[in-house]
Design a protein around this motif. Structure first.
Motif, short mmCIF file in Angstrom:
data_model
loop_
_atom_site.label_atom_id
_atom_site.label_comp_id
_atom_site.label_asym_id
_atom_site.label_seq_id
_atom_site.Cartn_x
_atom_site.Cartn_y
_atom_site.Cartn_z
N TYR A 1 -0.16 13.47 -10.10
CA TYR A 1 0.68 14.65 -10.36
C TYR A 1 0.89 14.82 -11.87
N GLN A 2 1.25 13.73 -12.55
CA GLN A 2 1.51 13.81 -13.99
C GLN A 2 0.26 14.22 -14.75
N ALA A 3 -0.91 13.86 -14.21
CA ALA A 3 -2.17 14.22 -14.86
C ALA A 3 -2.61 15.64 -14.51
N GLY A 4 -1.88 16.32 -13.63
CA GLY A 4 -2.22 17.68 -13.26
C GLY A 4 -3.25 17.79 -12.16
N ASN A 5 -3.57 16.67 -11.52
CA ASN A 5 -4.53 16.69 -10.41
C ASN A 5 -3.74 16.79 -9.11
N TYR A 6 -3.29 17.99 -8.80
CA TYR A 6 -2.36 18.18 -7.68
C TYR A 6 -3.00 17.97 -6.31
N PRO A 7 -4.24 18.40 -6.09
CA PRO A 7 -4.85 18.09 -4.78
C PRO A 7 -4.95 16.58 -4.54
N ARG A 8 -5.34 15.82 -5.58
CA ARG A 8 -5.41 14.37 -5.44
C ARG A 8 -4.02 13.79 -5.20
N ALA A 9 -3.03 14.34 -5.87
CA ALA A 9 -1.65 13.86 -5.67
C ALA A 9 -1.23 14.06 -4.21
N VAL A 10 -1.52 15.22 -3.66
CA VAL A 10 -1.17 15.49 -2.26
C VAL A 10 -1.89 14.52 -1.33
N GLN A 11 -3.16 14.27 -1.61
CA GLN A 11 -3.94 13.34 -0.77
C GLN A 11 -3.31 11.94 -0.77
N LEU A 12 -2.97 11.44 -1.95
CA LEU A 12 -2.39 10.10 -2.07
C LEU A 12 -0.99 10.03 -1.45
N LEU A 13 -0.22 11.07 -1.65
CA LEU A 13 1.15 11.07 -1.13
C LEU A 13 1.15 11.20 0.39
N ASN A 14 0.21 11.96 0.92
CA ASN A 14 0.10 12.03 2.38
C ASN A 14 -0.30 10.67 2.95
N GLU A 15 -1.14 9.94 2.22
CA GLU A 15 -1.51 8.60 2.66
C GLU A 15 -0.30 7.66 2.60
N ALA B 1 0.79 -1.23 0.00
CA ALA B 1 0.00 0.00 0.00
C ALA B 1 0.83 1.28 0.00
N PRO B 2 1.93 1.38 0.79
CA PRO B 2 2.70 2.63 0.77
C PRO B 2 3.26 2.96 -0.62
N GLN B 3 3.80 1.95 -1.30
CA GLN B 3 4.36 2.19 -2.63
C GLN B 3 3.26 2.43 -3.66
N LEU B 4 2.12 1.75 -3.50
CA LEU B 4 1.00 1.98 -4.41
C LEU B 4 0.51 3.41 -4.32
N ASN B 5 0.39 3.93 -3.11
CA ASN B 5 -0.06 5.31 -2.95
C ASN B 5 0.94 6.30 -3.53
N LEU B 6 2.22 5.99 -3.41
CA LEU B 6 3.23 6.84 -4.04
C LEU B 6 3.06 6.83 -5.55
#
Length: 413
Positions: free
Chosen positions: A127-141, A115-120
């Motif tokens: 991030y690559q898709a330009g969805n930065y809020p979603r990227a932050v959410q997943l990376l924080n997880e 799970a940790p690597q999957l969320n990364l």
């Protein structure tokens, strides 16, 4: 330059293990993973797995809709997404890989170890898709689940930069550096440069100074000193005196480069009423060949300064006597600056101390210049004390901090 370009993401999702083979088989041995798989899903997923093992990807793709339709439980949804990830990886289809990773994360069936690597990976895709809020959410997880690698922090930094959350992004760069060092590795120079560049563009003067100094501490060199001091100088509008102090530090760190630097330094010294310093800088530029022998601009400054030095220097003795009897330290300070320009460090040191004792002056300026004189006289410990006395939050606080950094480097010996 962006930090996310400095690393690659990968997932260990090989499906050929005996455990996964057993997991989708009609009869599950006792040694197989404890997965919640229905008979319907096993029946639909088994042919997909066999096709993948045979490297018959068209056949695997043709059978995936049936597996997707049969997937109901978190384990089934995860395995179906994992099949699609394998197919996309073999086909080098980045878009399909990203979609499959998102599906694995949202399935709720990802093994805790993965799970940790999957969320990364999912955060990187967002991030690559330009969805930065979603990227932050997943990376924080990913962080919450224990993935505290530089990769996570660097992506968080860039995602925050994209959302104009500059201070937060800079904080994540620092966490990436800390994580890198904790792993026994030196953080790349580019990480520092990226942070300094972002801070500079955001007009965060204090952060710009902080990051340029951090880069110099990790990677001291004349080129880096020049880059750091030029960025610092240009990050805000500064008075003539401060700019002159920046040039003095560039001279000490041997980071003056080319005709323009020597011309600007000499011209600034002349404008500040210091012909001795103007001439010595111009002379140095020609002597080191940093300034072409035929430079008309620097030659004119040197000639102008040379015409003033005799009379200026002859007047210093009287100024020195006046400084001793004056009610404030203003005359002592200006006379000390003149002696500093002529390279008479001992007299400059004595007069700076007189100026500080009498008061009525900008003590930060006096302590900064006293530190320069002491450094040039080879008194590094005393110079350190003078620079330390400068108010860290004042106009010359950053200059003093740069000097203190330089004093701790071998090149300053």
């Amino acid at each position: 330059m962006k930090l996310v370009s400095t690393f690659a993401l990968g997932l260990a999702l090989t499906m050929g293990s005996a455990g996964f083979s057993a997991a989708v088989a009609k009869e599950k041995p006792a040694a197989a993973p404890s997965l919640q798989l229905s008979k319907e899903f096993r029946a639909a997923a088994g042919p997909v797995q066999e096709a993948i093992k045979a490297n018959n990807l068209p056949d695997a793709l043709s059978k995936m809709p049936a597996a997707d339709a049969a997937a109901k439980s978190p384990d089934e949804l995860f395995l179906a997404a994992q099949f699609r990830y394998q197919i996309a990886t073999t086909q080098k289809d980045a878009a399909a890989q990203a979609k499959a990773i998102d599906a694995m994360v949202s399935s709720g069936g990802a093994p805790a170890s993965l799970a940790p690597q999957l969320n990364l990976a999912a955060g990187n895709s967002a991030y690559q898709a330009g969805n930065y809020p979603r990227a932050v959410q997943l990376l924080n997880e990913a962080q919450r689940l224990g993935n505290k690698t530089p990769d996570v922090y660097l992506l968080l930094a860039e995602a925050n930069f994209k959302m104009n959350q500059i201070p937060a992004g800079l904080g994540f760069v620092q966490q990436a550096i800390t994580a890198q060092e904790a792993a026994g590795q030196k953080a790349p120079r580019e990480w520092y440069a990226r942070a300094a560049s972002v801070a500079y563009k955001a007009k965060l003067t204090g952060e710009t100074s902080k990051w340029t100094r951090a880069q110099l501490k990790a990677y001291p060199s004349a080129d880096n000193w020049r880059s750091a001091l030029v960025i610092y100088r240009d990050s805000a509008t500064r008075d003539f005196g401060t700019n002159l102090d920046i040039f003095r530090l560039m001279r000490a760190t041997k980071s003056l480069a080319g005709e323009r630097d020597y011309y600007e330094y000499s011209a600034l010294a002349m404008d500040h009423g210091l012909p001795g310093e103007a001439k010595s800088v111009a002379d140095e530029g020609f002597a080191t060949s940093a300034v072409p022998a035929g430079s008309k601009a620097v030659t004119e400054i040197r000639t102008m300064a040379g015409g003033k030095t005799a009379g200026d220097r002859a007047s210093l003795a009287a100024s020195e006597r006046t400084a001793g009897s004056a009610a404030t330290g203003k005359v002592a300070l200006s006379t000390a600056d003149a002696y500093l320009g002529y390279g008479d460090n001992d007299k400059a040191i004595a007069l700076y101390k007189t100026a500080l004792t009498k008061g009525g002056i900008d003590t930060d300026t006096a302590n900064t210049h006293l530190g320069v004189a002491l450094f040039r006289a080879g008194q590094k410990d005393a110079a350190r004390a003078a620079f330390t006395a400068v108010n860290a939050n004042g106009t010359r606080g950053d200059i003093a901090a740069f000097w203190l950094l330089y004093l701790d480097q071998p090149a300053a010996a």
